[in-house]
Motif scaffolding. Structure first.
Motif, short mmCIF file in Angstrom:
data_model
loop_
_atom_site.label_atom_id
_atom_site.label_comp_id
_atom_site.label_asym_id
_atom_site.label_seq_id
_atom_site.Cartn_x
_atom_site.Cartn_y
_atom_site.Cartn_z
N LYS A 47 0.89 -1.22 0.16
CA LYS A 47 0.04 0.29 0.05
C LYS A 47 0.82 1.10 0.02
O LYS A 47 0.43 2.15 -0.55
N ILE A 48 1.81 1.21 0.76
CA ILE A 48 2.98 2.36 0.81
C ILE A 48 3.39 2.73 -0.60
O ILE A 48 3.58 3.76 -1.08
N ALA A 49 3.90 1.66 -1.20
CA ALA A 49 4.34 1.67 -2.53
C ALA A 49 3.68 2.10 -3.50
O ALA A 49 3.95 3.07 -4.21
N ALA A 50 2.38 1.62 -3.35
CA ALA A 50 1.04 2.23 -4.43
C ALA A 50 1.04 3.79 -4.02
O ALA A 50 0.80 4.36 -4.91
N GLY A 51 0.95 4.03 -2.75
CA GLY A 51 0.57 5.63 -2.60
C GLY A 51 1.69 6.32 -2.89
O GLY A 51 1.56 7.28 -3.55
N SER A 52 3.14 5.85 -2.88
CA SER A 52 4.23 6.45 -3.54
C SER A 52 4.06 6.77 -4.82
O SER A 52 4.35 7.98 -5.37
N HIS A 53 3.54 5.86 -5.58
CA HIS A 53 3.37 6.09 -6.93
C HIS A 53 2.57 6.83 -7.35
O HIS A 53 2.64 7.96 -8.05
N TYR A 54 1.13 7.11 -6.40
CA TYR A 54 0.19 8.03 -6.93
C TYR A 54 0.89 9.40 -6.36
O TYR A 54 0.48 10.36 -7.19
N VAL A 55 1.58 9.73 -5.41
CA VAL A 55 2.11 11.01 -4.88
C VAL A 55 3.24 11.35 -6.22
O VAL A 55 2.91 12.51 -6.42
N SER A 56 3.75 10.46 -6.59
CA SER A 56 4.80 11.06 -7.67
C SER A 56 3.80 11.41 -8.92
O SER A 56 4.37 12.45 -9.59
N ARG A 57 2.97 10.62 -9.16
CA ARG A 57 1.87 11.22 -10.32
C ARG A 57 1.38 12.46 -10.20
O ARG A 57 1.35 13.40 -11.00
N LEU A 58 0.89 12.78 -8.83
CA LEU A 58 0.38 13.99 -8.45
C LEU A 58 1.46 14.97 -8.55
O LEU A 58 0.92 16.19 -9.00
N VAL A 59 2.52 14.96 -8.30
CA VAL A 59 3.63 15.84 -8.27
C VAL A 59 4.14 16.05 -9.81
O VAL A 59 4.11 17.49 -9.88
N GLU A 60 3.96 15.34 -10.69
CA GLU A 60 4.12 15.37 -12.02
C GLU A 60 3.02 16.14 -12.80
O GLU A 60 3.33 17.26 -13.52
N TRP A 61 1.81 16.26 -12.27
CA TRP A 61 0.65 16.81 -12.71
C TRP A 61 0.82 18.34 -12.13
O TRP A 61 0.49 19.05 -12.93
N SER A 62 1.08 18.45 -11.01
CA SER A 62 1.34 19.80 -10.29
C SER A 62 2.24 20.49 -11.13
O SER A 62 1.86 21.87 -11.22
N GLU A 63 3.59 20.09 -11.29
CA GLU A 63 4.39 20.58 -11.99
C GLU A 63 3.92 21.09 -13.42
O GLU A 63 4.29 22.21 -13.82
N LYS A 64 3.19 20.22 -14.33
CA LYS A 64 2.62 20.49 -15.48
C LYS A 64 1.54 21.65 -15.40
O LYS A 64 1.70 22.54 -16.11
N GLN A 65 0.87 21.58 -14.41
CA GLN A 65 -0.18 22.66 -14.18
C GLN A 65 0.54 24.02 -13.84
O GLN A 65 0.01 25.19 -14.35
N ASP A 66 1.70 23.93 -13.00
CA ASP A 66 2.33 25.24 -12.55
C ASP A 66 3.06 25.82 -14.06
O ASP A 66 2.97 27.07 -14.58
N GLN A 67 3.51 24.78 -14.79
CA GLN A 67 4.09 25.32 -16.12
C GLN A 67 2.84 25.86 -17.02
O GLN A 67 3.07 27.20 -17.64
N PHE A 68 1.74 25.47 -16.94
CA PHE A 68 0.61 25.71 -17.93
C PHE A 68 0.05 27.42 -17.42
O PHE A 68 0.00 28.04 -18.21
#
Length: 91
Positions: A47-68
């Motif tokens: 569960k922790i590994a899956a959670g960290s995967h989702y957090v990393s995807r959220l960080v990527e999305w957030s960075e794209k939104q900041d750039q946008f």
């Protein structure tokens, strides 16, 4: 050795066999508890590994939104500057 001695040794071996069986059952129960605990730990780590995967995807999305948003703000400022230049040139 007479019959009584043989009976004594037989009883002693039976008692030892029973005692060892009980001890092995206790050891088996301990291993069962350890296995159950390891299974719970494995589930938690998954569960922790899956959670960290989702957090990393959220960080990527957030960075794209900041750039946008940065690009949108830059374009908006460029348009505002053009409007000011056009309005200033007309007067």
């Amino acid at each position: 050795m007479d019959q009584d001695d043989l009976k004594f040794f037989e009883n002693m071996f039976r008692s030892l066999e029973t005692e060892m069986g009980q001890r092995f059952d206790q050891v088996g129960n301990r291993f069962d508890r350890v296995d159950a605990r390891l299974d719970r730990m494995e589930t938690r780590l998954d569960k922790i590994a899956a959670g960290s995967h989702y957090v990393s995807r959220l960080v990527e999305w957030s960075e794209k939104q900041d750039q946008f948003q940065t690009d949108t703000l830059r374009r908006l400022n460029d348009l505002a500057d053009r409007v000011k230049r056009l309005e200033g040139g007309v007067q």
